[in-house]
Scaffold this motif. Structure first.
Motif, PDB file in Angstrom:
ATOM      1  N   LYS A  25       0.839  -1.200   0.000  1.00 25.69           N
ATOM      2  CA  LYS A  25       0.000   0.000   0.000  1.00 25.69           C
ATOM      3  C   LYS A  25       0.871   1.246   0.000  1.00 25.69           C
ATOM      4  O   LYS A  25       1.887   1.317   0.701  1.00 25.69           O
ATOM      5  N   ASN A 102      -8.114  -2.580   9.689  1.00 29.61           N
ATOM      6  CA  ASN A 102      -9.452  -2.315   9.164  1.00 29.61           C
ATOM      7  C   ASN A 102     -10.221  -3.606   8.933  1.00 29.61           C
ATOM      8  O   ASN A 102      -9.642  -4.605   8.493  1.00 29.61           O
ATOM      9  N   THR A 104     -13.019  -4.848   6.390  1.00 33.62           N
ATOM     10  CA  THR A 104     -13.482  -4.384   5.079  1.00 33.62           C
ATOM     11  C   THR A 104     -14.637  -5.234   4.566  1.00 33.62           C
ATOM     12  O   THR A 104     -14.538  -6.464   4.528  1.00 33.62           O
ATOM     13  N   LYS A 106     -16.724  -6.073   1.232  1.00 38.03           N
ATOM     14  CA  LYS A 106     -16.569  -5.994  -0.215  1.00 38.03           C
ATOM     15  C   LYS A 106     -17.893  -6.362  -0.885  1.00 38.03           C
ATOM     16  O   LYS A 106     -18.399  -7.472  -0.711  1.00 38.03           O
ATOM     17  N   LEU A 117     -15.762  -1.064  -1.734  1.00 37.69           N
ATOM     18  CA  LEU A 117     -15.188  -1.334  -0.416  1.00 37.69           C
ATOM     19  C   LEU A 117     -15.704  -0.333   0.610  1.00 37.69           C
ATOM     20  O   LEU A 117     -15.737   0.874   0.360  1.00 37.69           O
ATOM     21  N   GLY A 162     -13.285   4.543   5.766  1.00 43.86           N
ATOM     22  CA  GLY A 162     -13.172   5.018   4.399  1.00 43.86           C
ATOM     23  C   GLY A 162     -13.949   4.160   3.416  1.00 43.86           C
ATOM     24  O   GLY A 162     -14.660   3.223   3.790  1.00 43.86           O
ATOM     25  N   ILE A 163     -13.805   4.515   2.152  1.00 47.02           N
ATOM     26  CA  ILE A 163     -14.452   3.809   1.050  1.00 47.02           C
ATOM     27  C   ILE A 163     -13.420   3.569  -0.043  1.00 47.02           C
ATOM     28  O   ILE A 163     -12.357   4.202  -0.079  1.00 47.02           O
ATOM     29  N   GLY A 164     -13.747   2.651  -0.957  1.00 44.19           N
ATOM     30  CA  GLY A 164     -12.835   2.387  -2.064  1.00 44.19           C
ATOM     31  C   GLY A 164     -13.448   1.461  -3.084  1.00 44.19           C
ATOM     32  O   GLY A 164     -14.616   1.059  -2.986  1.00 44.19           O
ATOM     33  N   GLN A 166     -12.241  -2.014  -5.756  1.00 49.32           N
ATOM     34  CA  GLN A 166     -11.233  -3.030  -6.069  1.00 49.32           C
ATOM     35  C   GLN A 166     -11.445  -3.535  -7.482  1.00 49.32           C
ATOM     36  O   GLN A 166     -12.551  -3.937  -7.851  1.00 49.32           O
ATOM     37  N   GLN A 171      -6.580  -2.054  -5.371  1.00 43.14           N
ATOM     38  CA  GLN A 171      -7.565  -1.336  -4.570  1.00 43.14           C
ATOM     39  C   GLN A 171      -7.214   0.149  -4.556  1.00 43.14           C
ATOM     40  O   GLN A 171      -6.057   0.516  -4.370  1.00 43.14           O
ATOM     41  N   SER A 173      -8.502   3.580  -2.560  1.00 40.06           N
ATOM     42  CA  SER A 173      -9.333   3.911  -1.406  1.00 40.06           C
ATOM     43  C   SER A 173      -9.050   5.313  -0.896  1.00 40.06           C
ATOM     44  O   SER A 173      -7.970   5.873  -1.095  1.00 40.06           O
ATOM     45  N   PHE A 175      -9.511   7.526   2.836  1.00 42.85           N
ATOM     46  CA  PHE A 175      -9.710   7.257   4.256  1.00 42.85           C
ATOM     47  C   PHE A 175      -9.555   8.528   5.081  1.00 42.85           C
ATOM     48  O   PHE A 175      -8.953   9.514   4.640  1.00 42.85           O
TER      49      PHE A 175
END
Length: 207
Positions: A25, A102, A104, A106, A117, A162-164, A166, A171, A173, A175
């Motif tokens: 990441k 986190n 998550t 999906k 996400l 947060g959101i994201g 994939q 991914q 995102s 946050f």
């Protein structure tokens, strides 16, 4: 550091059993504090930084639509603030070793391998070092180190969410982190606040 080491040690067997994916990441963030570290300064202004590190994406269900993602990150935080009595400006950079965790959810199309996400959790952080640069009319005047356990509490903790999206093994995102600890050693209510964007790559068949 012992806390981080033990937590990763405990999570490693869980990752091996759950067929988890190794995650790389990295991204950019904008950070500030709820209050400046000195009474001589005005309210903090956000400052740009970055983050990067490795983690694991561990399924909590057989479908893989609910996962837990612990990640060990180098994170650059800080803030900018103007002096109240003159035209100087102080720019403070704070380097942390972060461990966000986190959960998550999906949601999405399995055939197209595209998922939305939604995640949330908490983080703990250990201060590594930092510095403040004072400028006058944009020109550096003074530079000095930020001393953890003297100017600042070394350890921080807080919540995040947060959101994201994939796509296959990528991914993307966004946050927000809100520190809950007063990190100032001078009895002020100074809490870290961070907004960021991350891109992650999930390596398959690692564990």
């Amino acid at each position: 550091m012992k806390f981080f080491t033990w937590l990763l040690f405990l999570l490693a067997p869980l990752g091996a059993m759950a067929q988890s994916k190794l995650v790389f990441k990295a991204g950019g963030n904008v950070s500030s504090m709820s209050q400046a570290l000195s009474s001589e300064l005005d309210a903090p202004i956000s400052k740009a930084g970055f983050h990067a590190g490795l983690g694991s994406d561990i399924p909590l269900t057989s479908s893989g639509n609910l996962t837990i993602q612990p990640t060990l990150l180098f994170v650059q935080r800080g803030y900018i603030a103007d002096f109240k009595q003159d035209t100087r400006r102080a720019s403070t950079t704070l380097n942390y070793l972060d461990l966000p965790v986190n959960v998550t959810l999906k949601l999405g199309n399995e055939e197209r391998n595209t998922k939305f996400l939604l995640f949330g959790g908490g983080y703990v952080a250990c201060g590594l070092g930092g510095k403040t640069i004072e400028r006058e009319s944009g020109q550096p005047q003074t530079e000095y180190s930020v001393r953890f356990n003297y100017d600042l509490q070394r350890f921080d903790y807080g919540v995040q969410g947060g959101i994201g999206v994939q796509f296959d093994f990528f991914q993307l995102s966004a946050f927000y982190q809100q520190g809950l600890a007063n990190v100032s050693e001078m009895s002020q209510n100074a809490k870290n606040q961070t907004f960021g964007l991350s891109i992650s790559y999930l390596f398959d068949n690692i564990f």
